[in-house]
Design an enzyme around this catalytic site. Structure first.
Site, PDB file in Angstrom:
ATOM      1  CG  ASP A 157       1.106 -12.061 -10.736  1.00  0.00           C
ATOM      2  OD1 ASP A 157       2.361 -12.258 -10.569  1.00  0.00           O
ATOM      3  OD2 ASP A 157       0.555 -11.498 -10.191  1.00  0.00           O
TER       4      ASP A 157
ATOM      5  CG  ASP B 100      13.042 -11.984 -11.751  1.00  0.00           C
ATOM      6  OD1 ASP B 100      14.149 -11.055 -11.814  1.00  0.00           O
ATOM      7  OD2 ASP B 100      12.706 -12.445 -13.117  1.00  0.00           O
TER       8      ASP B 100
ATOM      9  CE  LYS C 161      16.637 -24.472  -9.354  1.00  0.00           C
ATOM     10  NZ  LYS C 161      15.861 -25.064 -10.651  1.00  0.00           N
ATOM     11  CG  PHE C 162      16.718 -19.453  -7.523  1.00  0.00           C
ATOM     12  CD1 PHE C 162      17.239 -19.171  -8.620  1.00  0.00           C
ATOM     13  CD2 PHE C 162      15.451 -20.107  -7.245  1.00  0.00           C
ATOM     14  CE1 PHE C 162      16.438 -19.446  -9.880  1.00  0.00           C
ATOM     15  CE2 PHE C 162      14.765 -20.624  -8.564  1.00  0.00           C
ATOM     16  CZ  PHE C 162      15.273 -19.895  -9.968  1.00  0.00           C
TER      17      PHE C 162
END
Length: 249
Positions: free
Chosen positions: A131, A154, A229-230
């Site tokens: 993390d 996210d 990609k995102f």
């Protein structure tokens, strides 16, 4: 089938407010787990061969950057949430004099980045599995980094999950503490609600000077060069990419 795995070397989640003696907001992650992912046999072999040299797992261990990269005195940037490493690998040749440390939980993402590192001979990239907030607090000294990147984190779009977002007042304080004077924090999102969330926080950390976007005099590479990609998925949906730059005072 359980799609998560515990990680034997993972320390308990930090109680940030106690450690830093503040009442700031930090991401509330609950029990952080490592998503299990399938690697091909070739990926697994490559990972096992190269990880001891270019990878580390989250631990209570301050990283000796000069020793790890086998060179002295180079700028060091940490990228939190590097995903499959598309932008990481694309930017690396353009900043060959900079040490890049990619932090990611997802092993298949790290394996894909490793494939690009090995095939491309990218000797200025290293990786940490864990993390990002825990890695930052446990593995880097205060005022040790020249830059921190958080690309397309996210968004946790449901209101009840907003507290899990990585960009919080406490995280900005932590990032600032790890940056050298003049160091740069670069954040990008394609999620409109998350951008509004960040807009409310741009001036919350007194040791960070918000520079907006673009910042022509920025001392580090800010053009991600390729569409990740995102980001590509976001553009396909006509999402607006919002970027933020801060300088450590």
């Amino acid at each position: 089938m359980d799609n998560t795995e515990t990680h034997a070397g993972r320390p308990p989640q930090t109680d940030f407010n106690t450690v830093f003696d503040n009442d700031l907001d930090y991401p509330r992650l609950g029990n952080v787990t490592f998503r299990r992912g399938t690697l091909t046999d070739n990926q697994e072999a490559m990972f096992n061969e190269n990880w001891p040299t270019i990878g580390k797992d989250l631990a209570d261990e301050i990283i000796d950057v000069d020793t790890w990269f086998n060179r002295q005195g180079h700028r060091t940037i940490v990228e939190i949430g590097s995903g499959t490493g598309t932008s990481t690998a694309a930017m690396a040749p353009l900043e060959a004099d900079t040490n890049i440390i990619a932090v990611e939980l997802y092993k298949p993402g790290l394996a894909k980045l490793m494939g690009q590192v090995v095939r491309g001979g990218l000797d200025n990239i290293r990786m940490v599995r864990g993390d990002g907030v825990e890695v930052m607090v446990r593995m880097f000294e205060p005022e040790s980094l020249d830059g921190i990147r958080v690309f397309f984190p996210d968004p946790w779009p449901k209101a009840r999950h907003n507290k899990r977002r990585i960009i919080q007042s406490g995280t900005l304080n932590l990032f600032a503490s790890r940056l050298k004077k003049g160091g740069v924090l670069h954040v990008a999102t394609d999620h409109a609600d998350y951008a509004e969330w960040i807009d409310e926080l741009v001036d919350v950390e007194p040791t960070l000077d918000y520079k907006g976007w673009p910042w022509d005099e920025c001392p580090q590479l800010t053009n991600r060069q390729v569409i990740t990609k995102f980001e590509g998925k976001g553009l396909d949906k006509d999402h607006v990419i919002t970027e933020y730059l801060w300088e450590k005072k």
